[in-house]
Design an enzyme around this catalytic site. Sequence first.
Site, PDB file in Angstrom:
ATOM      1  N   TYR A 177       0.842  -1.207   0.000  1.00  0.00           N
ATOM      2  CA  TYR A 177       0.000   0.000   0.000  1.00  0.00           C
ATOM      3  C   TYR A 177       0.873   1.251   0.000  1.00  0.00           C
ATOM      4  O   TYR A 177       2.046   1.229   0.398  1.00  0.00           O
ATOM      5  CB  TYR A 177      -0.951   0.009   1.205  1.00  0.00           C
ATOM      6  N   CYS A 178       0.271   2.359  -0.448  1.00  0.00           N
ATOM      7  CA  CYS A 178       0.901   3.681  -0.401  1.00  0.00           C
ATOM      8  C   CYS A 178      -0.223   4.709  -0.301  1.00  0.00           C
ATOM      9  O   CYS A 178      -1.374   4.348  -0.054  1.00  0.00           O
ATOM     10  CB  CYS A 178       1.801   3.915  -1.614  1.00  0.00           C
ATOM     11  N   THR A 179       0.075   5.973  -0.507  1.00  0.00           N
ATOM     12  CA  THR A 179      -0.920   7.025  -0.284  1.00  0.00           C
ATOM     13  C   THR A 179      -2.094   6.947  -1.250  1.00  0.00           C
ATOM     14  O   THR A 179      -3.248   6.887  -0.847  1.00  0.00           O
ATOM     15  CB  THR A 179      -0.260   8.409  -0.379  1.00  0.00           C
ATOM     16  N   ILE A 206      -4.213   4.444   0.525  1.00  0.00           N
ATOM     17  CA  ILE A 206      -4.765   4.733   1.850  1.00  0.00           C
ATOM     18  C   ILE A 206      -5.983   5.646   1.745  1.00  0.00           C
ATOM     19  O   ILE A 206      -6.966   5.496   2.473  1.00  0.00           O
ATOM     20  CB  ILE A 206      -3.703   5.383   2.758  1.00  0.00           C
TER      21      ILE A 206
END
Length: 306
Positions: A177-179, A206
């Site tokens: 996951y990342c932003t 996210i």
Amino acid sequence: MEKYLTLLYYKYVRIDDAEMFAAQHLKFCRAIGLKGRILISEEGINGSVSGTETQCQTYMDTMHADARFSDLWFKIEEVSEPSFGKMHCRYRPNVLAFGEPGDRIDPNKTTGKYLEPEEFLAMKDQPDVVVLDTRNVIEWEVGKFNNAVTLNIEHFRDLPDHIQEIEQYKDKKILAYCTGGIRCEKATAFLLEQGFKDVYQLHGGILNYAQKVGGKDFDGKMYVFDNRIVTTVNTVNPKAISHCHICHTLTEHIINCANPECNLHAPICDKCCEEYEGACSTACKEHPRKREYNGKGYYVRTGAQL
């Protein structure tokens, strides 16, 4: 009064004459009054812009009218004021720097399997799963999934140099996951190239997870690359994890050090912010170039990178 929005988006798509397109795109954004940060290269576009609802709608409509961006997914947040102070739109050789692998990885050909937020939530705590944070230290120190594996990287382009730290998980399901999703596109493609077999990514990052499932089990705040510095993710079971850089008490207040020669982004509690006038140490407080603390703790950071 008209409300303000912040848009986060990306797309890997061929853009011919990208340098010229970037210059034209900057003029267009300024003409409609947007502010933000956009990177454009031959491999695609990565941006976040902010403005009134009308300005943002004009931008989205114009982008969707271009065949290259007709399916561009905008993650939309309502904000109390524009999230940027200026408008930047720059050409880069790569829309997202990723060390040596960046030149050969094409997420349109190979990338990890998408997981919608509901699927990610259902899978993330299973015993054969490893949740991998692909963001840098500044970001995951202020907020992350509570069972995530993190990497001590300063920039995303450093991730390939840390592959040995996650080699032990090759027989697991990797949930990255990342932003907003753009970094996972390349990170998961790289993991597949390195022999990882079962690789997934949180679709929309996210931000999409926060909007769809309330950010459950994401501890702390989400670091963002704009004037807000951080934003709330978890409205289900929130938990603070940051400790003041100075006194080490638990805090969710993140600032940019007022000394421009330091410019550290760090959690500093309200009490220490007042005592140190927005600086992260006595030396920075006494520095002759220290900026006046504005109560918010955000200053433009030259050369900031993902």
